[in-house]
Motif scaffolding. Structure first.
Motif, mmCIF file in Angstrom:
data_model
loop_
_atom_site.group_PDB
_atom_site.id
_atom_site.type_symbol
_atom_site.label_atom_id
_atom_site.label_comp_id
_atom_site.label_asym_id
_atom_site.label_seq_id
_atom_site.Cartn_x
_atom_site.Cartn_y
_atom_site.Cartn_z
ATOM 1 N N LEU A 68 -9.428 -37.448 53.039
ATOM 2 C CA LEU A 68 -8.222 -37.037 52.320
ATOM 3 C C LEU A 68 -8.387 -37.002 50.803
ATOM 4 O O LEU A 68 -7.463 -36.643 50.099
ATOM 5 C CB LEU A 68 -7.065 -37.979 52.686
ATOM 6 N N SER A 69 -9.540 -37.393 50.313
ATOM 7 C CA SER A 69 -9.760 -37.395 48.863
ATOM 8 C C SER A 69 -11.200 -36.989 48.583
ATOM 9 O O SER A 69 -12.045 -36.985 49.496
ATOM 10 C CB SER A 69 -9.520 -38.792 48.284
ATOM 11 N N ASP A 70 -11.488 -36.687 47.345
ATOM 12 C CA ASP A 70 -12.864 -36.355 46.972
ATOM 13 C C ASP A 70 -13.784 -37.542 47.234
ATOM 14 O O ASP A 70 -14.919 -37.369 47.678
ATOM 15 C CB ASP A 70 -12.932 -35.957 45.491
ATOM 16 N N ARG A 71 -13.309 -38.736 46.965
ATOM 17 C CA ARG A 71 -14.130 -39.936 47.215
ATOM 18 C C ARG A 71 -14.383 -40.104 48.712
ATOM 19 O O ARG A 71 -15.464 -40.491 49.141
ATOM 20 C CB ARG A 71 -13.439 -41.180 46.656
ATOM 21 N N GLY A 72 -13.373 -39.819 49.499
ATOM 22 C CA GLY A 72 -13.534 -39.900 50.947
ATOM 23 C C GLY A 72 -14.549 -38.889 51.449
ATOM 24 O O GLY A 72 -15.372 -39.202 52.314
ATOM 25 N N LYS A 73 -14.524 -37.686 50.879
ATOM 26 C CA LYS A 73 -15.443 -36.624 51.313
ATOM 27 C C LYS A 73 -16.894 -37.014 51.063
ATOM 28 O O LYS A 73 -17.800 -36.579 51.775
ATOM 29 C CB LYS A 73 -15.124 -35.320 50.595
ATOM 30 N N LEU A 74 -17.147 -37.838 50.062
ATOM 31 C CA LEU A 74 -18.521 -38.301 49.783
ATOM 32 C C LEU A 74 -19.078 -39.125 50.949
ATOM 33 O O LEU A 74 -20.289 -39.245 51.123
ATOM 34 C CB LEU A 74 -18.563 -39.149 48.504
ATOM 35 N N ASP A 75 -18.196 -39.700 51.753
ATOM 36 C CA ASP A 75 -18.614 -40.547 52.882
ATOM 37 C C ASP A 75 -18.724 -39.780 54.198
ATOM 38 O O ASP A 75 -19.039 -40.361 55.240
ATOM 39 C CB ASP A 75 -17.645 -41.716 53.064
ATOM 40 N N GLU A 76 -18.458 -38.467 54.141
ATOM 41 C CA GLU A 76 -18.433 -37.666 55.381
ATOM 42 C C GLU A 76 -19.759 -37.764 56.134
ATOM 43 O O GLU A 76 -19.801 -37.738 57.360
ATOM 44 C CB GLU A 76 -18.114 -36.200 55.018
ATOM 45 N N LYS A 77 -20.877 -37.897 55.392
ATOM 46 C CA LYS A 77 -22.205 -37.922 56.024
ATOM 47 C C LYS A 77 -22.414 -39.140 56.934
ATOM 48 O O LYS A 77 -23.322 -39.151 57.745
ATOM 49 C CB LYS A 77 -23.299 -37.921 54.941
ATOM 50 N N TYR A 78 -21.581 -40.152 56.802
ATOM 51 C CA TYR A 78 -21.750 -41.356 57.631
ATOM 52 C C TYR A 78 -21.052 -41.254 58.976
ATOM 53 O O TYR A 78 -21.168 -42.143 59.802
ATOM 54 C CB TYR A 78 -21.228 -42.590 56.883
ATOM 55 N N PHE A 79 -20.316 -40.174 59.207
ATOM 56 C CA PHE A 79 -19.546 -40.039 60.464
ATOM 57 C C PHE A 79 -20.242 -39.091 61.446
ATOM 58 O O PHE A 79 -21.011 -38.262 61.086
ATOM 59 C CB PHE A 79 -18.148 -39.518 60.145
#
Ligand code: SF4
Length: 169
Positions: free
Chosen positions: A158-169
């Protein structure tokens, strides 16, 4: 069921340094109370809204989170965190201002949370970097998906910071 109008959070448990409830090292708060009653739920002791849990203040929880430099983010799990949305939104804001990411689990569908136009729910969504939605469904159970119990559960960045973690899912 809406959120509880209090600045305290009814806490079922805390995992101060988890690596299994989202990316990085996370301070996990399991909230007390859940209206979903998913068959096969792994945390049935969190369902009751009375007679269980410990009431903790936002400040008390934030102090514990901020004191640990290893913690990169916080995760609100349950129980149903949106029952405590008003207080959790305040805690989430403080955590994000301190550089932590915020991940929230919910048994509700994301669309239902948005459509409800509940100001407390909207406030928590506004402070969430990552949201995992939907009930636990035993027939969709999988050990092959990261940070979720069943395949129907969706992940929203839901945020740019959250999108940085997308690779862990
Ligand atoms: S939403 Fe989570 S805590 Fe609530 S019944 Fe379902 S699996 Fe259990």
């Amino acid at each position: 069921m809406s959120s509880i109008p209090t600045d305290d959070i009814l806490v079922a448990g805390i995992e101060p340094e988890s690596i299994t409830d989202g990316p990085g090292v996370r301070f996990v708060i399991f909230t007390q109370g859940c209206p979903h009653h998913c068959p096969g739920c792994h945390n049935p002791e969190t369902h009751a809204l009375t007679g269980r849990g410990e009431r903790m203040t936002v400040g008390e929880l934030f102090d514990r989170i901020a004191a640990d430099p290893l913690v990169s983010g916080v995760t609100f799990s349950g129980g149903e965190p949106f029952l405590h949305a008003r207080a959790l939104a305040k805690l989430a804001k403080m955590c994000r201002e301190a550089g932590k990411t915020v991940m929230v689990y919910t048994g509700y569908l994301y669309e239902k949370l948005r459509e409800a136009k509940n100001p407390d729910w909207d406030a928590l969504l506004a402070e969430a970097d990552i949201l995992v939605d939907g009930p636990y469904l035993e027939k969709e159970r999988s050990l092959d998906i990261c940070f979720r119990g069943s395949r129907n559960q969706r992940v929203f960045f839901l945020s740019d910071r959250g999108k940085l973690d997308e690779k862990y899912f």
